[in-house]
Design a protein around this motif. Sequence first.
Motif, PDB file in Angstrom:
ATOM      1  N   ASN A 241      90.625  56.388 -21.840  1.00 33.09           N
ATOM      2  CA  ASN A 241      91.370  55.681 -20.734  1.00 33.09           C
ATOM      3  C   ASN A 241      92.182  56.444 -19.731  1.00 33.09           C
ATOM      4  OD1 ASN A 241      90.351  53.014 -21.703  1.00 33.09           O
ATOM      5  ND2 ASN A 241      91.759  53.544 -23.396  1.00 33.09           N
ATOM      6  N   ARG A 242      92.109  57.933 -19.719  1.00 33.99           N
ATOM      7  CA  ARG A 242      92.713  58.814 -18.907  1.00 33.99           C
ATOM      8  C   ARG A 242      91.522  59.591 -18.248  1.00 33.99           C
ATOM      9  NH1 ARG A 242      98.167  59.414 -19.439  1.00 33.99           N
ATOM     10  NH2 ARG A 242      98.638  61.362 -18.827  1.00 33.99           N
ATOM     11  N   LEU A 243      92.305  59.710 -16.654  1.00 31.37           N
ATOM     12  CA  LEU A 243      91.597  60.616 -15.799  1.00 31.37           C
ATOM     13  C   LEU A 243      92.468  61.993 -15.387  1.00 31.37           C
ATOM     14  CD1 LEU A 243      89.449  58.467 -13.692  1.00 31.37           C
ATOM     15  CD2 LEU A 243      88.718  60.090 -15.616  1.00 31.37           C
ATOM     16  N   ARG A 244      92.073  63.071 -15.219  1.00 22.92           N
ATOM     17  CA  ARG A 244      92.937  64.254 -14.845  1.00 22.92           C
ATOM     18  C   ARG A 244      92.649  64.608 -13.535  1.00 22.92           C
ATOM     19  NH1 ARG A 244      93.578  69.285 -17.317  1.00 22.92           N
ATOM     20  NH2 ARG A 244      91.643  68.815 -18.122  1.00 22.92           N
ATOM     21  N   LEU A 245      93.218  64.297 -12.173  1.00 23.12           N
ATOM     22  CA  LEU A 245      92.849  64.757 -10.860  1.00 23.12           C
ATOM     23  C   LEU A 245      93.486  66.124 -10.497  1.00 23.12           C
ATOM     24  CD1 LEU A 245      92.847  61.471 -11.291  1.00 23.12           C
ATOM     25  CD2 LEU A 245      92.940  61.491  -8.784  1.00 23.12           C
ATOM     26  N   LYS A 246      92.645  67.232 -10.062  1.00 29.12           N
ATOM     27  CA  LYS A 246      93.228  68.336  -9.765  1.00 29.12           C
ATOM     28  C   LYS A 246      92.841  68.632  -8.115  1.00 29.12           C
ATOM     29  CE  LYS A 246      93.557  73.189 -11.337  1.00 29.12           C
ATOM     30  NZ  LYS A 246      92.961  74.251 -12.205  1.00 29.12           N
ATOM     31  N   GLY A 247      93.606  68.565  -7.501  1.00 30.79           N
ATOM     32  CA  GLY A 247      93.331  68.819  -6.080  1.00 30.79           C
ATOM     33  C   GLY A 247      94.001  70.424  -5.614  1.00 30.79           C
ATOM     34  N   CYS A 248      93.219  71.131  -4.827  1.00 24.95           N
ATOM     35  CA  CYS A 248      93.644  72.617  -4.462  1.00 24.95           C
ATOM     36  C   CYS A 248      93.657  72.977  -3.002  1.00 24.95           C
ATOM     37  CB  CYS A 248      92.965  73.564  -5.156  1.00 24.95           C
ATOM     38  SG  CYS A 248      92.942  73.343  -7.226  1.00 24.95           S
ATOM     39  N   VAL A 249      94.499  73.770  -2.624  1.00 22.24           N
ATOM     40  CA  VAL A 249      94.646  74.308  -1.303  1.00 22.24           C
ATOM     41  C   VAL A 249      94.071  75.802  -1.452  1.00 22.24           C
ATOM     42  CG1 VAL A 249      96.201  74.952   0.770  1.00 22.24           C
ATOM     43  CG2 VAL A 249      96.434  72.882  -0.640  1.00 22.24           C
ATOM     44  N   VAL A 250      92.886  76.122  -0.796  1.00 22.49           N
ATOM     45  CA  VAL A 250      92.317  77.393  -0.868  1.00 22.49           C
ATOM     46  C   VAL A 250      91.969  77.895  -2.251  1.00 22.49           C
ATOM     47  CG1 VAL A 250      92.417  79.687   0.342  1.00 22.49           C
ATOM     48  CG2 VAL A 250      93.586  77.892   1.562  1.00 22.49           C
ATOM     49  N   GLY A 251      91.920  76.844  -3.226  1.00 20.58           N
ATOM     50  CA  GLY A 251      91.798  77.300  -4.641  1.00 20.58           C
ATOM     51  C   GLY A 251      92.714  78.205  -5.360  1.00 20.58           C
ATOM     52  N   LEU A 252      93.943  78.240  -4.473  1.00 17.44           N
ATOM     53  CA  LEU A 252      94.984  79.115  -5.299  1.00 17.44           C
ATOM     54  C   LEU A 252      96.113  78.340  -5.678  1.00 17.44           C
ATOM     55  CD1 LEU A 252      95.145  82.098  -2.942  1.00 17.44           C
ATOM     56  CD2 LEU A 252      94.033  81.949  -5.171  1.00 17.44           C
ATOM     57  N   LEU A 253      96.758  77.288  -4.787  1.00 15.14           N
ATOM     58  CA  LEU A 253      97.652  76.316  -5.291  1.00 15.14           C
ATOM     59  C   LEU A 253      97.221  74.900  -5.489  1.00 15.14           C
ATOM     60  CD1 LEU A 253     100.090  77.307  -2.140  1.00 15.14           C
ATOM     61  CD2 LEU A 253     100.244  78.109  -4.309  1.00 15.14           C
ATOM     62  N   CYS A 254      97.185  74.493  -6.689  1.00 23.34           N
ATOM     63  CA  CYS A 254      96.745  73.518  -7.124  1.00 23.34           C
ATOM     64  C   CYS A 254      97.920  72.419  -7.696  1.00 23.34           C
ATOM     65  CB  CYS A 254      95.797  73.721  -8.213  1.00 23.34           C
ATOM     66  SG  CYS A 254      94.476  74.650  -7.784  1.00 23.34           S
ATOM     67  N   LYS A 255      97.594  71.131  -7.762  1.00 22.42           N
ATOM     68  CA  LYS A 255      98.541  70.121  -8.251  1.00 22.42           C
ATOM     69  C   LYS A 255      97.355  69.163  -9.237  1.00 22.42           C
ATOM     70  CE  LYS A 255     101.794  66.533  -7.527  1.00 22.42           C
ATOM     71  NZ  LYS A 255     102.429  65.803  -6.424  1.00 22.42           N
ATOM     72  N   THR A 256      98.096  68.712 -10.410  1.00 21.59           N
ATOM     73  CA  THR A 256      97.161  67.941 -11.057  1.00 21.59           C
ATOM     74  C   THR A 256      98.071  66.724 -11.350  1.00 21.59           C
ATOM     75  OG1 THR A 256      96.088  69.864 -12.375  1.00 21.59           O
ATOM     76  CG2 THR A 256      96.087  67.787 -13.473  1.00 21.59           C
ATOM     77  N   GLN A 257      97.233  65.659 -11.558  1.00 24.56           N
ATOM     78  CA  GLN A 257      98.071  64.281 -11.918  1.00 24.56           C
ATOM     79  C   GLN A 257      97.128  63.650 -12.869  1.00 24.56           C
ATOM     80  OE1 GLN A 257      98.452  62.064  -8.188  1.00 24.56           O
ATOM     81  NE2 GLN A 257      99.423  60.264  -9.310  1.00 24.56           N
ATOM     82  N   SER A 258      97.819  62.725 -13.660  1.00 25.34           N
ATOM     83  CA  SER A 258      96.718  62.250 -14.807  1.00 25.34           C
ATOM     84  C   SER A 258      96.837  60.625 -14.069  1.00 25.34           C
ATOM     85  CB  SER A 258      97.504  62.174 -15.991  1.00 25.34           C
ATOM     86  OG  SER A 258      97.544  63.569 -16.577  1.00 25.34           O
ATOM     87  N   LEU A 259      95.966  59.862 -14.467  1.00 24.83           N
ATOM     88  CA  LEU A 259      95.891  58.520 -14.314  1.00 24.83           C
ATOM     89  C   LEU A 259      95.480  57.820 -15.546  1.00 24.83           C
ATOM     90  CD1 LEU A 259      93.468  58.515 -10.953  1.00 24.83           C
ATOM     91  CD2 LEU A 259      96.189  58.374 -11.254  1.00 24.83           C
ATOM     92  N   THR A 260      96.209  56.945 -15.956  1.00 28.26           N
ATOM     93  CA  THR A 260      95.803  55.992 -17.044  1.00 28.26           C
ATOM     94  C   THR A 260      95.330  54.414 -16.639  1.00 28.26           C
ATOM     95  OG1 THR A 260      97.579  57.079 -18.159  1.00 28.26           O
ATOM     96  CG2 THR A 260      96.696  54.853 -19.024  1.00 28.26           C
ATOM     97  N   ARG A 261      94.123  54.243 -17.394  1.00 34.65           N
ATOM     98  CA  ARG A 261      93.543  52.821 -17.034  1.00 34.65           C
ATOM     99  C   ARG A 261      94.368  51.558 -17.335  1.00 34.65           C
ATOM    100  NH1 ARG A 261      87.618  51.478 -17.660  1.00 34.65           N
ATOM    101  NH2 ARG A 261      87.562  53.387 -18.522  1.00 34.65           N
ATOM    102  N   LEU A 262      94.625  50.798 -16.326  1.00 36.36           N
ATOM    103  CA  LEU A 262      95.423  49.371 -16.420  1.00 36.36           C
ATOM    104  C   LEU A 262      94.279  48.213 -16.682  1.00 36.36           C
ATOM    105  CD1 LEU A 262      97.803  49.566 -13.609  1.00 36.36           C
ATOM    106  CD2 LEU A 262      98.178  50.178 -16.039  1.00 36.36           C
ATOM    107  N   ASP A 263      94.615  47.489 -17.770  1.00 34.18           N
ATOM    108  CA  ASP A 263      93.857  46.288 -18.031  1.00 34.18           C
ATOM    109  C   ASP A 263      93.701  45.370 -16.798  1.00 34.18           C
ATOM    110  OD1 ASP A 263      92.974  47.138 -20.457  1.00 34.18           O
ATOM    111  OD2 ASP A 263      94.480  46.291 -21.412  1.00 34.18           O
TER     112      ASP A 263
END
Length: 104
Positions: free
Chosen positions: A82-104
Amino acid sequence: MRIADCGGSLCATLTGLRKPNAKDGRPKRDKYNPDPALRDRPVIGLALVSGMRFDGDVWTGRFYNPDDGRTYAGRIFADGPNRLRLKGCVVGLLCKTQSLTRLD
């Protein structure tokens, strides 16, 4: 966020926010979009994930961030049923990760 199959790729649309309105009481807008013609559109309803293709155990594609108007290369990983991790990066060096949880 609503995640769906978009013709062989994964896409996601923003469906709600904890604080959906700006300080002026109007719905938050895509005010940092690089295209001035799109800056007045509401953030809710925007496509935030596009072109995600499955590659083994990860989805790779693009994320749009309305907080800065930029599009980033990114990945989506399953982090349990029920969880996803999203990871976005700028030029492969600076990255940010966010977690999403499924809602009913």
